[in-house]
Write a protein that holds these residues in place. Structure first.
Motif, PDB file in Angstrom:
ATOM      1  N   ALA A   1      -1.773  -3.769  14.980  1.00 37.54           N
ATOM      2  CA  ALA A   1      -2.864  -3.070  14.292  1.00 37.54           C
ATOM      3  C   ALA A   1      -2.325  -2.229  13.146  1.00 37.54           C
ATOM      4  CB  ALA A   1      -3.624  -2.190  15.284  1.00 37.54           C
ATOM      5  N   LEU A   2      -1.150  -1.610  13.339  1.00 36.17           N
ATOM      6  CA  LEU A   2      -0.532  -0.811  12.280  1.00 36.17           C
ATOM      7  C   LEU A   2      -0.181  -1.689  11.075  1.00 36.17           C
ATOM      8  CD1 LEU A   2       0.732   1.847  11.266  1.00 36.17           C
ATOM      9  CD2 LEU A   2       2.808   1.231  12.528  1.00 36.17           C
ATOM     10  N   ILE A   3       0.369  -2.880  11.318  1.00 37.79           N
ATOM     11  CA  ILE A   3       0.685  -3.808  10.230  1.00 37.79           C
ATOM     12  C   ILE A   3      -0.589  -4.198   9.487  1.00 37.79           C
ATOM     13  CG2 ILE A   3       1.646  -6.086   9.676  1.00 37.79           C
ATOM     14  CD1 ILE A   3       3.335  -5.767  12.269  1.00 37.79           C
ATOM     15  N   ALA A   4      -1.667  -4.457  10.241  1.00 36.58           N
ATOM     16  CA  ALA A   4      -2.937  -4.809   9.610  1.00 36.58           C
ATOM     17  C   ALA A   4      -3.472  -3.669   8.748  1.00 36.58           C
ATOM     18  CB  ALA A   4      -3.959  -5.194  10.683  1.00 36.58           C
ATOM     19  N   VAL A   5      -3.354  -2.444   9.232  1.00 35.85           N
ATOM     20  CA  VAL A   5      -3.853  -1.287   8.464  1.00 35.85           C
ATOM     21  C   VAL A   5      -3.084  -1.140   7.155  1.00 35.85           C
ATOM     22  CG1 VAL A   5      -3.966   1.239   8.443  1.00 35.85           C
ATOM     23  CG2 VAL A   5      -4.752  -0.030  10.451  1.00 35.85           C
ATOM     24  N   THR A   6      -1.756  -1.291   7.196  1.00 32.77           N
ATOM     25  CA  THR A   6      -0.982  -1.185   5.953  1.00 32.77           C
ATOM     26  C   THR A   6      -1.376  -2.279   4.973  1.00 32.77           C
ATOM     27  OG1 THR A   6       0.858  -2.499   6.858  1.00 32.77           O
ATOM     28  CG2 THR A   6       0.967  -0.103   7.124  1.00 32.77           C
ATOM     29  N   GLY A   7      -1.633  -3.487   5.485  1.00 33.05           N
ATOM     30  CA  GLY A   7      -2.067  -4.569   4.616  1.00 33.05           C
ATOM     31  C   GLY A   7      -3.436  -4.319   4.009  1.00 33.05           C
ATOM     32  N   ILE A   8      -4.352  -3.772   4.783  1.00 31.91           N
ATOM     33  CA  ILE A   8      -5.696  -3.473   4.278  1.00 31.91           C
ATOM     34  C   ILE A   8      -5.635  -2.401   3.199  1.00 31.91           C
ATOM     35  CG2 ILE A   8      -7.921  -2.451   4.925  1.00 31.91           C
ATOM     36  CD1 ILE A   8      -7.582  -3.873   7.652  1.00 31.91           C
ATOM     37  N   ILE A   9      -4.788  -1.394   3.395  1.00 31.04           N
ATOM     38  CA  ILE A   9      -4.632  -0.346   2.381  1.00 31.04           C
ATOM     39  C   ILE A   9      -4.100  -0.946   1.080  1.00 31.04           C
ATOM     40  CG2 ILE A   9      -3.336   1.736   1.784  1.00 31.04           C
ATOM     41  CD1 ILE A   9      -3.428   2.483   4.764  1.00 31.04           C
ATOM     42  N   ALA A  10      -3.101  -1.834   1.190  1.00 30.37           N
ATOM     43  CA  ALA A  10      -2.553  -2.478  -0.004  1.00 30.37           C
ATOM     44  C   ALA A  10      -3.602  -3.345  -0.686  1.00 30.37           C
ATOM     45  CB  ALA A  10      -1.338  -3.317   0.375  1.00 30.37           C
ATOM     46  N   LEU A  11      -4.384  -4.073   0.104  1.00 28.20           N
ATOM     47  CA  LEU A  11      -5.419  -4.937  -0.472  1.00 28.20           C
ATOM     48  C   LEU A  11      -6.490  -4.121  -1.175  1.00 28.20           C
ATOM     49  CD1 LEU A  11      -6.350  -7.882  -0.731  1.00 28.20           C
ATOM     50  CD2 LEU A  11      -7.630  -7.570   1.412  1.00 28.20           C
ATOM     51  N   ALA A  12      -6.860  -2.986  -0.609  1.00 30.99           N
ATOM     52  CA  ALA A  12      -7.851  -2.117  -1.251  1.00 30.99           C
ATOM     53  C   ALA A  12      -7.329  -1.588  -2.583  1.00 30.99           C
ATOM     54  CB  ALA A  12      -8.206  -0.958  -0.323  1.00 30.99           C
ATOM     55  N   ALA A  13      -6.039  -1.208  -2.611  1.00 28.72           N
ATOM     56  CA  ALA A  13      -5.455  -0.734  -3.867  1.00 28.72           C
ATOM     57  C   ALA A  13      -5.412  -1.844  -4.902  1.00 28.72           C
ATOM     58  CB  ALA A  13      -4.045  -0.197  -3.612  1.00 28.72           C
TER      59      ALA A  13
ATOM     60  N   LEU B   1       4.881   1.576 -12.368  1.00 29.50           N
ATOM     61  CA  LEU B   1       5.928   1.868 -11.394  1.00 29.50           C
ATOM     62  C   LEU B   1       5.295   2.363 -10.099  1.00 29.50           C
ATOM     63  CD1 LEU B   1       8.841   2.310 -10.466  1.00 29.50           C
ATOM     64  CD2 LEU B   1       8.835   4.489 -11.687  1.00 29.50           C
ATOM     65  N   ARG B   2       4.308   3.232 -10.214  1.00 32.42           N
ATOM     66  CA  ARG B   2       3.633   3.736  -9.014  1.00 32.42           C
ATOM     67  C   ARG B   2       2.904   2.607  -8.282  1.00 32.42           C
ATOM     68  NH1 ARG B   2       2.174   7.779 -12.705  1.00 32.42           N
ATOM     69  NH2 ARG B   2      -0.004   7.092 -12.689  1.00 32.42           N
ATOM     70  N   ARG B   3       2.326   1.656  -9.020  1.00 30.75           N
ATOM     71  CA  ARG B   3       1.655   0.510  -8.376  1.00 30.75           C
ATOM     72  C   ARG B   3       2.658  -0.306  -7.568  1.00 30.75           C
ATOM     73  NH1 ARG B   3      -0.572  -3.737 -10.990  1.00 30.75           N
ATOM     74  NH2 ARG B   3      -2.319  -4.058  -9.594  1.00 30.75           N
ATOM     75  N   SER B   4       3.790  -0.626  -8.194  1.00 28.98           N
ATOM     76  CA  SER B   4       4.808  -1.400  -7.489  1.00 28.98           C
ATOM     77  C   SER B   4       5.293  -0.665  -6.247  1.00 28.98           C
ATOM     78  CB  SER B   4       5.988  -1.684  -8.432  1.00 28.98           C
ATOM     79  OG  SER B   4       5.640  -2.610  -9.427  1.00 28.98           O
ATOM     80  N   VAL B   5       5.492   0.638  -6.382  1.00 33.74           N
ATOM     81  CA  VAL B   5       5.907   1.449  -5.246  1.00 33.74           C
ATOM     82  C   VAL B   5       4.882   1.357  -4.121  1.00 33.74           C
ATOM     83  CG1 VAL B   5       6.123   3.850  -4.476  1.00 33.74           C
ATOM     84  CG2 VAL B   5       7.397   3.066  -6.475  1.00 33.74           C
ATOM     85  N   PHE B   6       3.610   1.477  -4.461  1.00 33.84           N
ATOM     86  CA  PHE B   6       2.571   1.494  -3.433  1.00 33.84           C
ATOM     87  C   PHE B   6       2.513   0.163  -2.693  1.00 33.84           C
ATOM     88  CE2 PHE B   6      -1.711   1.318  -1.700  1.00 33.84           C
ATOM     89  CZ  PHE B   6      -1.827   2.581  -1.147  1.00 33.84           C
ATOM     90  N   PHE B   7       2.570  -0.951  -3.443  1.00 29.09           N
ATOM     91  CA  PHE B   7       2.528  -2.254  -2.792  1.00 29.09           C
ATOM     92  C   PHE B   7       3.716  -2.439  -1.850  1.00 29.09           C
ATOM     93  CE2 PHE B   7       0.062  -3.988  -6.656  1.00 29.09           C
ATOM     94  CZ  PHE B   7      -1.153  -3.739  -6.032  1.00 29.09           C
ATOM     95  N   GLN B   8       4.904  -2.027  -2.285  1.00 28.45           N
ATOM     96  CA  GLN B   8       6.082  -2.232  -1.447  1.00 28.45           C
ATOM     97  C   GLN B   8       6.110  -1.278  -0.263  1.00 28.45           C
ATOM     98  OE1 GLN B   8       7.781  -4.781  -1.789  1.00 28.45           O
ATOM     99  NE2 GLN B   8       9.637  -4.507  -0.587  1.00 28.45           N
ATOM    100  N   VAL B   9       5.692  -0.044  -0.469  1.00 25.38           N
ATOM    101  CA  VAL B   9       5.683   0.925   0.634  1.00 25.38           C
ATOM    102  C   VAL B   9       4.788   0.438   1.769  1.00 25.38           C
ATOM    103  CG1 VAL B   9       4.792   3.194   1.285  1.00 25.38           C
ATOM    104  CG2 VAL B   9       6.359   2.984  -0.637  1.00 25.38           C
ATOM    105  N   THR B  10       3.614  -0.059   1.438  1.00 25.33           N
ATOM    106  CA  THR B  10       2.680  -0.478   2.489  1.00 25.33           C
ATOM    107  C   THR B  10       3.185  -1.713   3.236  1.00 25.33           C
ATOM    108  OG1 THR B  10       1.435  -1.619   0.738  1.00 25.33           O
ATOM    109  CG2 THR B  10       0.607   0.520   1.470  1.00 25.33           C
ATOM    110  N   VAL B  11       3.579  -2.757   2.504  1.00 25.98           N
ATOM    111  CA  VAL B  11       4.013  -3.990   3.167  1.00 25.98           C
ATOM    112  C   VAL B  11       5.350  -3.794   3.876  1.00 25.98           C
ATOM    113  CG1 VAL B  11       4.596  -6.424   2.815  1.00 25.98           C
ATOM    114  CG2 VAL B  11       2.728  -5.404   1.517  1.00 25.98           C
ATOM    115  N   PHE B  12       6.275  -3.090   3.223  1.00 27.92           N
ATOM    116  CA  PHE B  12       7.579  -2.851   3.843  1.00 27.92           C
ATOM    117  C   PHE B  12       7.460  -1.904   5.031  1.00 27.92           C
ATOM    118  CE2 PHE B  12      11.963  -0.858   3.600  1.00 27.92           C
ATOM    119  CZ  PHE B  12      12.613  -1.952   4.143  1.00 27.92           C
ATOM    120  N   GLY B  13       6.513  -0.978   4.985  1.00 31.18           N
ATOM    121  CA  GLY B  13       6.281  -0.111   6.137  1.00 31.18           C
ATOM    122  C   GLY B  13       5.869  -0.909   7.358  1.00 31.18           C
TER     123      GLY B  13
END
Length: 415
Positions: A380-392, A219-231
């Motif tokens: 750049a903000l969109i790219a940063v959120t995507g990079i964080i999601a990819l790292a996770a 559940l936490r994984r799904s939350v993290f992926f959606q929070v970053t991309v949706f952010g």
């Protein structure tokens, strides 16, 4: 976790037309959270406030929605859903009316918060539909409601932008109030009566949601992926109105609505995404969505060009970002619904609450990035959120559906 959940909820039955009505209700309801994003410049001019202050209206509406998801959606397991749904629609309609008549920004912000808080009807209709329909139609019916939900999210900006451009920023609020009131009457007559699923006290329902977030790693994984991309998604759409109406393009909010209409094409990807999850697993689809979000950040920088090339780049980039968010939602919900069948509503409450907190943060950060450094900073903000999601994603890949293996281990350990 509650011991009172029945293995099979009562199912009074569902005709062929009711799912279409419920899908329409999902779209109309959720649109109330999103159409203010297209009105920021008009609100700023109409109330003589700064664009940054006007953009807070969209942010507080999303924050109210996140609060409603956590505080009100669990009541769907405890109270009869028909009066709960119609009551929330009436509150939403009154709050929209107050927002449309607001003489100053303070009342508008307060009314926007209430709109967001009460606009959780789609997240009550989805589990209700799952309980009403026979098993061999369940997937089709839920898919119909999800299509309505996605359509409402994406077309809301078209509704707000076009109507606001021609009739002023108050018009979308007043029209939405009338539509919501009409919807309350129709659903009050059309929805069947259902019995509550559990008898737990309200504090227990809220505590269950928090316990699920603590205990269920997937559940936490799904939350993290959606929070970053949706952010990133929320940052782009909140700042877009400021870009389009600013000196680089000098166009009206109607253009924002037309760009949103292009992005609505992503709603047709949801059924295909569901089939991909069944064939390839939620993790694979998550990876594709994260990569699409990163690609959108690059394409959206074309918005700095201005003119026709810039608009084309914005359209393509926003479509990519919309597809990433909507398909990622399918993958993430497939993962969480594989965890605990007896707690789907509370799993969805935890997931959706966190997702919209992430969206609210994205709206706030997108506005601040644009006002401080311009459209390039938003990209750049969109790219940063995507990079964080990819790292996770790269550091934590447990299984095909993500969470299924963990759940099987948990069940095995109790035997």
């Amino acid at each position: 976790m509650s011991r009172n959940d029945p293995p099979f909820p009562e199912s009074p039955g569902m005709g062929r037309r009711l799912p279409l009505l419920m899908a329409l209700a999902c779209g109309v309801s959720v649109a109330n959270v999103y159409f203010p994003q297209a009105l920021t410049p008009l609100i700023a001019d109409g109330l003589d406030i700064s664009p940054a202050t006007a953009a807070v209206v969209a942010t507080v509406t999303q924050l109210g929605y996140a609060a409603g998801l956590f505080l009100l959606v669990p009541l769907g397991d405890r109270l009869p859903r028909r009066p709960l749904i119609t009551g929330l629609l009436i509150v939403t309609g009154l709050a929209l009316l107050a927002a449309g008549l607001a003489p100053a920004s303070g009342l508008l912000l307060a009314a926007g918060s209430v709109v967001g808080l009460a606009t959780v009807v789609p997240q009550l209709l989805l589990p209700m539909a799952a309980g009403l329909v026979e098993p061999d139609r369940r997937g089709s019916v839920i898919g119909t409601l999800q299509a309505g939900l996605i359509g409402g999210i994406l077309l809301a900006r078209t509704f707000g932008g076009v109507l606001g451009e021609h009739l002023g920023w108050r018009a979308p609020y007043l029209v939405a109030a009338a539509l919501t009131a009409l919807l309350a009457v129709v659903l009050g007559l059309a929805l069947p009566s259902t019995a509550p699923a559990v008898r737990d006290r309200y504090p227990t329902l809220l505590a269950d949601t928090l316990r699920l977030l603590r205990d269920e790693r997937q559940l936490r994984r799904s939350v993290f992926f959606q929070v970053t991309v949706f952010g990133g998604f929320s940052a782009a759409w909140t700042a877009l109105a400021l870009l389009i109406t600013g000196p680089r393009y000098d166009m009206g909010t109607q253009t924002v609505g037309l760009l949103a209409l292009i992005g609505a094409g992503s709603m047709f990807c949801a059924p295909t995404a569901g089939r991909w999850v069944d064939r390839l697993g939620a993790d694979r689809l998550n990876l594709w969505c994260i990569l699409a979000a990163l690609a959108s950040a690059a394409v959206l920088t074309a918005g700095l060009l201005g003119g026709a090339p810039g608009l084309v780049g914005l359209a393509v980039g926003l479509l990519l970002l919309d597809v990433a968010v909507q398909c990622g939602q399918v993958a993430n919900q497939a993962r969480i619904f594989a965890l605990r069948p007896e707690a789907h509503s509370r799993l969805n409450t935890g997931y959706m609450t966190c997702a919209f907190l992430g969206g609210s943060a994205g709206s706030w950060l997108g506005t601040r990035a644009y006002t401080a450094l311009g459209w390039g900073a938003v990209c750049a903000l969109i790219a940063v959120t995507g990079i964080i999601a990819l790292a996770a994603y790269a550091t934590d890949r447990p299984g095909r559906y993500g969470g299924q293996s963990d759940r099987l281990q948990s069940v095995a350990s109790t035997r």
